[in-house]
Design a protein around this motif. Structure first.
Motif, mmCIF file in Angstrom:
data_model
loop_
_atom_site.group_PDB
_atom_site.id
_atom_site.type_symbol
_atom_site.label_atom_id
_atom_site.label_comp_id
_atom_site.label_asym_id
_atom_site.label_seq_id
_atom_site.Cartn_x
_atom_site.Cartn_y
_atom_site.Cartn_z
ATOM 1 N N VAL A 175 0.855 -1.177 0.000
ATOM 2 C CA VAL A 175 0.000 0.000 0.000
ATOM 3 C C VAL A 175 0.898 1.236 0.000
ATOM 4 O O VAL A 175 2.089 1.151 0.337
ATOM 5 N N HIS A 179 -0.579 5.864 3.741
ATOM 6 C CA HIS A 179 -1.513 5.162 4.616
ATOM 7 C C HIS A 179 -0.817 4.646 5.884
ATOM 8 O O HIS A 179 -1.394 3.843 6.619
ATOM 9 N N CYS A 180 0.419 5.086 6.095
ATOM 10 C CA CYS A 180 1.190 4.677 7.275
ATOM 11 C C CYS A 180 1.618 5.921 8.051
ATOM 12 O O CYS A 180 2.822 6.210 8.161
ATOM 13 N N PRO A 186 0.796 -0.815 8.120
ATOM 14 C CA PRO A 186 -0.544 -1.180 8.579
ATOM 15 C C PRO A 186 -0.794 -2.675 8.373
ATOM 16 O O PRO A 186 -0.086 -3.337 7.616
ATOM 17 N N ARG A 190 -6.793 -4.489 8.188
ATOM 18 C CA ARG A 190 -7.329 -3.134 8.302
ATOM 19 C C ARG A 190 -7.398 -2.455 6.937
ATOM 20 O O ARG A 190 -8.421 -1.892 6.558
ATOM 21 N N ILE A 191 -6.295 -2.517 6.180
ATOM 22 C CA ILE A 191 -6.271 -1.879 4.862
ATOM 23 C C ILE A 191 -7.174 -2.625 3.883
ATOM 24 O O ILE A 191 -7.901 -2.023 3.086
ATOM 25 N N ARG A 194 -10.753 -1.686 4.049
ATOM 26 C CA ARG A 194 -11.075 -0.259 3.935
ATOM 27 C C ARG A 194 -10.841 0.293 2.536
ATOM 28 O O ARG A 194 -11.606 1.142 2.063
ATOM 29 N N LEU A 195 -9.774 -0.192 1.850
ATOM 30 C CA LEU A 195 -9.413 0.354 0.537
ATOM 31 C C LEU A 195 -9.750 -0.623 -0.592
ATOM 32 O O LEU A 195 -9.733 -1.849 -0.394
ATOM 33 N N GLY A 240 -2.070 5.695 -3.737
ATOM 34 C CA GLY A 240 -2.852 5.534 -2.521
ATOM 35 C C GLY A 240 -4.328 5.283 -2.722
ATOM 36 O O GLY A 240 -5.077 5.185 -1.744
ATOM 37 N N TRP A 243 -4.907 -0.744 -2.546
ATOM 38 C CA TRP A 243 -3.751 -1.580 -2.257
ATOM 39 C C TRP A 243 -3.616 -2.629 -3.344
ATOM 40 O O TRP A 243 -4.507 -2.801 -4.175
ATOM 41 N N LEU A 258 2.381 -4.640 3.536
ATOM 42 C CA LEU A 258 1.380 -4.760 4.584
ATOM 43 C C LEU A 258 1.754 -5.888 5.538
ATOM 44 O O LEU A 258 2.319 -6.907 5.125
#
Length: 297
Positions: A175, A179-180, A186, A190-191, A194-195, A240, A243, A258
């Protein structure tokens, strides 16, 4: 049975009938009469002690024992092709046209140095390169449009081609750095929830490997963005907007890995694809040798 009692001509006749599906087509391919094909097969069946084909009207179908024999006879054909090619290459200056089908990834990230060395070493050989998705590159070899292909290998092989694995790659979820914010990678969970996930097109070998991995992890991204080439996926992931899952060769600046815990990562195999039943020409032999020699450097 003493293998010296087996006749190469009879074995290759068996292979021609098995691949063409009829005695008449095999006779045409071998440039002999249909009775000659029938006679060779009868002699081979007598020596082996079992029937190779069931005759169903105008069609012939391999028996169970015939199916078991087929892979070994294909290896015999391959070895004979190697002998002929070696004899043709010995002491000869290579020239002519060599048609190669390459996946974008193999051509741009695995073979550039080989292509450079080959063109320098064999200046009289015209490299006719075409770049495709792996599936199309394999199809070109199966249709006889290219002598060789180098691409991602599918989980199930087309029976018109044979392959050799040359590279195995582990794919890594990545990613964009933005995002970090804490500076720590991360977590995938979680990623991933969300993405959007940026993926190659459906039905490609790489996509299928990633899809199996997602299923094993029971991970369902909120959205999918599809792009055909992995290089383009890496560029978009670095912005961004989502991912991605990429080989280490494409983990560029601006991307971070990740955190996946101890889970197994997706893998894929890449390698060489050749047509079954097609004699290897000296140009293809020379290129194959250089590719595999480069891996040992």
């Amino acid at each position: 049975m003493n293998p010296l009692h087996l006749d190469t001509q009879q074995l290759l006749t068996f292979l021609a009938v098995a691949e063409s599906g009829s005695f008449s087509a095999a006779a045409t391919k071998l440039h002999v009469s249909q009775p000659a094909v029938s006679k060779r097969l009868a002699q081979l069946e007598e020596r082996l002690g079992f029937r190779l084909f069931d005759r169903l009207g105008q069609r012939v179908v391999l028996t169970y024992r015939g199916e078991q024999l087929l892979p070994a006879v294909r290896e015999v054909q391959s070895c004979l092709d190697d002998i002929v090619a070696a004899a043709e290459v010995s002491g000869e200056t290579l020239s002519g046209r060599l048609a190669l089908s390459l996946s974008h990834y193999a051509g741009l990230h695995l073979l550039p140095q080989v292509l450079e060395r080959f063109s320098e070493h064999y200046p009289e050989v015209l490299l006719d390169l075409s770049f495709h998705d792996s599936e199309r590159a394999i199809e070109q070899v199966a249709l006889g449009e290219s002598a060789l292909a180098y691409a991602t290998l599918p989980p199930r092989l087309d029976d018109r081609v044979r392959t050799r694995v040359l590279w195995e790659e582990t794919m890594q979820p990545v990613v964009a750095e933005r995002h970090c914010p804490s500076g720590r990678p991360p977590t995938l969970d979680r990623i991933g929830k969300r993405l959007p996930l940026i993926l190659p097109a459906e039905a490609t070998s790489t996509r299928m490997a990633i899809d199996r991995w997602l299923d094993d992890r029971r991970l369902l991204p909120p959205a999918i963005i599809e792009i055909n080439q992995l290089d383009s996926i890496a560029v978009l992931a670095a912005t961004g907007v989502g991912w991605a899952v990429l080989p280490t060769t494409l983990q560029r600046e601006g991307l971070v890995r990740l955190e996946c815990g101890n889970g197994v990562l997706p893998t894929r195999r890449l390698g060489r694809i050749e047509a079954v039943g097609r004699a290897r020409n000296p140009l293809a032999e020379a290129f194959m040798a250089m590719v595999e020699g480069h891996g040992e450097d």
